[in-house]
Design an enzyme around this catalytic site. Structure first.
Site, PDB file in Angstrom:
ATOM      1  N   CYS A 146       0.862  -1.181   0.000  1.00 51.89           N
ATOM      2  CA  CYS A 146       0.000   0.000   0.000  1.00 51.89           C
ATOM      3  C   CYS A 146       0.898   1.231   0.000  1.00 51.89           C
ATOM      4  CB  CYS A 146      -0.872  -0.027   1.265  1.00 51.89           C
ATOM      5  SG  CYS A 146      -1.924   1.415   1.457  1.00 51.89           S
ATOM      6  N   HIS A 203     -10.147   1.595   1.774  1.00 45.44           N
ATOM      7  CA  HIS A 203      -9.701   2.971   2.062  1.00 45.44           C
ATOM      8  C   HIS A 203     -10.904   3.922   2.154  1.00 45.44           C
ATOM      9  CE1 HIS A 203      -5.366   2.711   2.082  1.00 45.44           C
ATOM     10  NE2 HIS A 203      -5.322   2.112   0.906  1.00 45.44           N
ATOM     11  N   HIS A 240      -9.035  -3.795  -1.914  1.00 46.55           N
ATOM     12  CA  HIS A 240      -8.073  -3.048  -1.086  1.00 46.55           C
ATOM     13  C   HIS A 240      -8.420  -1.551  -1.079  1.00 46.55           C
ATOM     14  CE1 HIS A 240      -3.817  -2.079   0.311  1.00 46.55           C
ATOM     15  NE2 HIS A 240      -4.254  -0.915  -0.099  1.00 46.55           N
ATOM     16  N   GLU A 241      -8.657  -1.006  -2.267  1.00 44.52           N
ATOM     17  CA  GLU A 241      -8.941   0.429  -2.368  1.00 44.52           C
ATOM     18  C   GLU A 241     -10.300   0.767  -1.738  1.00 44.52           C
ATOM     19  OE1 GLU A 241      -6.522   2.310  -3.110  1.00 44.52           O
ATOM     20  OE2 GLU A 241      -5.281   0.718  -3.933  1.00 44.52           O
TER      21      GLU A 241
HETATM   22 ZN    ZN Z   1      -3.715   1.076   0.156  1.00 44.87          ZN
END
Ligand code: ZN
Length: 201
Positions: free
Chosen positions: A117, A163, A159-160
Site C-alpha cells: 500500500c 480505504h 483493497h482500495e
Molecule cells: Zn492502500
C-alpha cells in the site's frame, strides 16, 4: 547553473507548474475516516475542474509513487473515489476510475495474496480475501458500471474500497505478522535512505 524559484513565483511568470498530489502519513485522520459520497460540486473547492482532471491527477501520482491503485484520501482529498490499473501486467493496462464504489457481493472462494500500500512504504502482507467480487461505481464520465472482477483487479478493488471506509490492509494481519512485516519495512526504509544520502554526497 539552475536557479530555483518558488511555485508562486513560477505561476506569476506564467510557467506551467506541475501539480503532484502528495501522499499523507498513515496516522493522518483523513486516511482513517470513512468518506462521504462523492458529488461533482465538491471538486471546485480543491481547484479541480472535473472528474477527468481528478482522474488524471490521481493516475499521475499513482504512477509516480509506483503503485497499481490509489485512493483519494491517501493523498488527502476527501473524495469517495480511487483509481487502479494502468500497468501492462494487469489486463493489458486497463485503467479504472471508480467514484462512489460499492462491493455488491463477494465469492465464497478466497485467495491468499501479498499486498502492499502506498501509504505504508515497503510493508507487504499476505492477506486472505474473497477471490471475486461484483463491483459497482461510476466512472470518470459519470457512467454507471457494474461487473464481476477477478484476479488482481478484484484484489486491488477490494483493497482500495477499504480505504473509502477509512480502513486499511494492516487490519487483516495478525499482530505477530504485522510486527514482522513492519520490522522488514523499517530495514528497507533505512537502507534506501542510506543509499539516497550516499547518492546526494
Ligand atoms: Zn492502500
Amino acid at each position: 547553473m539552475v536557479k530555483v524559484i518558488s511555485k508562486e513565483e513560477a505561476e506569476k511568470q506564467g510557467m506551467e507548474v506541475e501539480r503532484l498530489l502528495q501522499l499523507i502519513p498513515p496516522s493522518d485522520p483523513r486516511v482513517r475516516s470513512a468518506i462521504a459520497p462523492f458529488t461533482d460540486d465538491m471538486l471546485k473547492e480543491h481547484d479541480i475542474k472535473d472528474r477527468k482532471e481528478l482522474s488524471d491527477l490521481m493516475f499521475k501520482a499513482m504512477l509516480r509513487y509506483g503503485g497499481i491503485g490509489l485512493s483519494a484520501n491517501q493523498v488527502g482529498l476527501p473524495f469517495n473515489m480511487f483509481v487502479l490499473g494502468d500497468n501492462l501486467s494487469l489486463e493489458n493496462g486497463l485503467k479504472m476510475t471508480c467514484f462512489n464504489p460499492m462491493i455488491v457481493s463477494t465469492s465464497k472462494e478466497t485467495v491468499l495474496m501479498k499486498e502492499g500500500c502506498l501509504t505504508y512504504p515497503f510493508l507487504f502482507l499476505s492477506i486472505v480475501r474473497p477471490r471475486k467480487c461484483v463491483a459497482k461505481y461510476t466512472d470518470e464520465n459519470g457512467d454507471l458500471k457494474e461487473g464481476q472482477l477477478d484476479g488482481m483487479i478484484s484484489r486491488i478493488f477490494q483493497h482500495e474500497y477499504e480505504h473509502m471506509l477509512g480502513r486499511n490492509f494492516t487490519e487483516h494481519a495478525s499482530k505477530m505478522k504485522l510486527d514482522m512485516a513492519e520490522k522488514k519495512a523499517k530495514k528497507m526504509w533505512t537502507l534506501v535512505q542510506k543509499r539516497n544520502e550516499k547518492a546526494n554526497k
